[in-house]
Design an enzyme around this catalytic site. Structure first.
Site, PDB file in Angstrom:
ATOM      1  CE1 TYR A  40      46.693  35.712  83.210  1.00  0.00           C
ATOM      2  CE2 TYR A  40      48.438  37.311  83.574  1.00  0.00           C
ATOM      3  CZ  TYR A  40      47.748  36.450  82.732  1.00  0.00           C
ATOM      4  OH  TYR A  40      48.113  36.346  81.412  1.00  0.00           O
ATOM      5  CE  LYS A  95      17.552  29.387  73.754  1.00  0.00           C
ATOM      6  NZ  LYS A  95      16.319  28.989  73.096  1.00  0.00           N
TER       7      LYS A  95
END
Length: 769
Positions: A40, A95
């Site tokens: 970060y 899925k």
């Protein structure tokens, strides 16, 4: 299992231990302040600036290139219909799970709360920069057609509506092969398509792309044949309207060569099938029940070539053969879309793969002696490990040749190796194991069935057809626990060895045991006392053919369970000793570790025999064993007797089993790191091979390492698998989980299958002699 029990099981599966089926995990180090400052602020600014300069750098510095969005608005969810975006989320997560386990593709599932086509398209376009590809899912027709068409036109990443194209691709591959077997040409055959939804339209378009003639195609819907003189046809239905003098499905079926069913159950009668042309091709793909029952179709016509959407019949048209691998190939060349050329390449790759020799791993998984291209095998099986190395390269090549690839691949061998390496991180082996057990379930004793977790495992193996459980323990406790978990006792054998009603069988077993051991200090009284103990009773059941296999050890220490097995079962013919192997399901694929439970400090010759037995067990799983004999030294670097023992074992194996892929002694890092091993020891027999079997020099190292893997890496374990026993008996780890017991039940069934096959072969040989 009752409907309510199945409902509860499904809800618990989705809710525990963590809600949902997918999660995000870091791919970079994050242990130190330095790591976090790179992940970060301030370090993250650097890749941001590079992407600002050149947008394509987003693929270099972020996960975009391996990230697919599975997007739905919940308007056509499976067989549930319009249930809304929130209710569709479990399906979209499912899925995502399939994308990951079959092609190592990461997924964010996104549920959009709108039925407005423009709003849906705008939403997808606005979030598209996050993703490398878009999989549209469970969107009702006809809106699905426009949504996909416009997104493909307006985005520069792959977009595919799997409900349309997945079925089309798989069924087209099956159709090409079926036509070859029927000795027919696609441009000549008459095709009837039952159904006019998204999948039916896409299938028919793809068949036309392969040469089917429009004048030979009849499509039907709930109102009958779609004719040109019908009013208010949608654009898609009008595309396939016929002018032929046919009005009902029954009329269309006469002399038809091909039936494609994407509609509803039991629409096709035996009479309709009989009216079709010679060698009819029938793809009855309605789920869960096809347009005509598989067995009815085969009974009606022996010349039929049949496929369904079901896994319990040959030739399952399963979309998982398509979408993971198509997106894999598209992502790997950074394709700007999925075009017809790429879909057709996938079709051809699947069709060709069905004609190649089938790996033994697949034969074993599906309980086949040998799968061969023919009427019952026209498309590959979903768990065929070759799919990842065959379909994505075909799709990628088509993308390059058709001009939609922005990052072409040049080294195809390296790409294939990378694809195979990706698939080390799933649990296909477990699924293959369970599927193989189901092909010929055996009677398995659960010797500690008066424990709740053992009973749960027995319930699962019974209800899933993995084994036929025989429950040993206190009958009253077992029945009470069965009631608690809704396990119907009506057709389950429950035996309490201490109960009066078992006295005759117990005394019979005791006398047989005494007859064998009376000159070894065992009295008849001793035998009768021992046979009250469940493990002795269970072992005698297997010995006498009253059961095929047994599992024990959940609540007792390993040594106390091994003793009765050795006393009663004994060694297999030709075996000098017993040993165990654990299969660890690691992120790099299955890893077999031996000897994990029995031999404390084997000699060099004993170690060689353990390695040989382990290799045979690996082969039982349909995997070619590549064995590293592990030590703290490398190829003679240490002269200590402990290292020399391993070296001598390797020399013995090289001399007497030259075809066995084994080498050592090797330190663990060299055993598992191919590049490191090749650089330092280019002479090793293991070079260019991925080691899948580790044989350790003693029990300390083997047992500690497999448990370390299990605890630190959450690696699922199957085992310990007993090797060298005359009968299929396996001993669980103390406190084994329900999942571990289910897997071990499958191992016991397969062990029984193998021993039955071997005994049959020996019997035939003796008869011939």
């Amino acid at each position: 299992m009752s409907i309510e029990s199945k409902r509860r099981e499904a809800l618990i599966y989705h809710a525990k231990p963590t809600p949902g089926k997918i999660k995000v995990i870091p791919t970079k180090k994050y242990a130190t302040q330095r790591d976090l400052s790179l992940a970060y602020s301030p370090g993250v600014a650097e890749p941001c600036l590079e992407i600002e300069k050149e947008k394509s750098n987003v693929y270099r510095y972020t996960a975009k290139g391996n990230l697919v969005a599975v997007i739905s608005n919940g308007t056509a969810v499976l067989g549930l219909g319009d249930i809304g975006p929130e209710a569709s989320k479990p399906v979209m997560e499912g899925k995502g799970l399939l994308f990951k386990i079959f092609a190592d593709i990461d997924v964010f599932d996104i549920e959009v709360d709108t039925k407005d086509v423009d709003a849906f398209i705008e939403t997808v376009k606005n979030i598209a920069p996050t993703f490398g590809g878009i999989n549209l899912e469970d969107i009702k027709a006809p809106e699905a057609f426009e949504i996909e068409r416009r997104l493909k036109e307006e985005l520069d990443i792959p977009v595919m509506h799997d409900d349309q194209h997945g079925t089309a691709i798989i069924s087209a591959a099956a159709l090409l092969n079926a036509l070859e077997l029927a000795d027919k040409k696609i441009e000549d055959v008459k095709i009837v398509v039952s159904g006019a939804g998204a999948a039916a339209v896409s299938c028919t378009r793809l068949y036309k792309a392969f040469g089917a003639k429009a004048e030979n195609i009849v499509m039907t819907d709930s109102k009958g044949v779609i004719r040109k003189d019908r009013d208010n046809l949608t654009k898609e239905k009008a595309e396939f309207a016929t002018g032929r003098d046919v009005y009902e499905l029954e009329d269309a079926m006469r002399e038809a060569d091909v039936f494609i069913g994407l509609s509803m159950a039991n629409l096709v009668s035996p009479e309709m099938l009989l009216s079709m042309a010679a060698h009819p091709i029938v793809f009855a793909m309605a789920n869960p029940d096809p347009e005509i029952n598989y067995d009815v179709a085969l009974k009606t016509r022996q010349d039929v070539i049949m496929a369904t959407g079901r896994s319990d019949h040959p030739n399952q048209v399963n979309n998982v053969l398509g979408f993971p691998f198509i997106f894999r190939g598209a992502l790997d060349v950074r394709a700007t879309g999925i075009n017809e050329e790429m879909k057709m390449a996938a079709v051809k790759a699947l069709a060709d793969l069905a004609k190649e020799p089938v790996p033994e791993q697949v034969n074993i998984a599906y309980g086949e002696t040998r799968l061969n291209f023919g009427r019952e095998y026209i498309i590959p099986k979903p768990f065929d490990p070759r799919l990842i190395a065959k379909v994505p390269p075909a799709v990628a090549k088509a993308a390059i040749e058709s001009g939609v690839a922005t990052e072409p691949i040049t080294d195809w061998k390296k790409y294939e190796d990378e694809l195979l390496e990706r698939m080390g991180n799933d649990n296909k082996l477990v699924r293959l194991l369970l599927d193989r057990a189901r092909t010929n379930p055996k009677r398995v004793i659960f010797a500690e069935a008066d424990h709740l977790d053992v009973l749960k495992a027995a319930q699962t193996v019974k209800e899933e057809g993995i084994a036929i459980p025989i429950l040993l323990g206190r009958r009253d406790v077992i029945l009470e626990l069965m009631k608690e978990i809704d396990f119907d006792p009506d057709d389950v054998t429950i035996i309490d060895p201490k109960a009066d009603q078992e006295s005759d069988r117990k005394n019979k077993y005791a006398r047989k045991y005494w007859e064998v051991n009376k000159r070894k200090g065992i009295t008849l009284y001793d035998a009768e006392r021992l046979l009250r103990e469940r493990n002795y009773f269970a072992a005698m059941m297997v010995n006498e053919g009253d059961a095929d296999a047994l599992l024990s050890g959940y609540s007792r220490s390993f040594p106390t369970v091994v003793k009765p097995m050795m006393d009663l079962i004994g060694l297999a013919k030709g075996a000098a000793r017993i040993a165990t192997v654990n299969v660890m399901m690691t992120t790099k694929g299955p890893l077999f570790i031996s000897d994990s439970s029995i031999n404390i400090d084997p000699s060099s010759k004993e170690l060689a025999k353990i390695a040989q037995m382990t290799a045979k067990t690996v082969e039982m799983f349909g995997i070619k064993p590549v064995v590293a004999m592990v030590s703290y030294g490398n190829f003679g670097s240490s002269k200590h007797p402990n290292a020399r023992k391993v070296r001598d074992a390797v020399a013995y194996l090289h001399r007497y089993y030259p075809d066995m892929v084994v080498d050592g002694e090797l330190q663990m890092n060299f055993a598992l790191n191919r590049k490191l091993r090749k650089d330092k020891f280019p002479f090793s027999k293991l070079n260019e091979q991925k080691v899948n079997t580790l044989v350790f020099p003693n029990l300390d190292s083997a047992n500690s390492n497999y448990k370390l893997l299990s605890e630190l890496n959450n690696a699922e374990s199957i085992g310990p698998i007993m090797m060298g026993m005359a009968k299929p008996v396996h001993i669980l780890q103390l406190g084994a989980s329900v999942e571990e017991m289910i897997n071990m039940a499958a191992v016991a069934v397969i062990d029984a299958q193998e021993k039955e096959k071997r005994d049959t072969q020996l019997s035939l040989i003796s008869k011939n002699v």
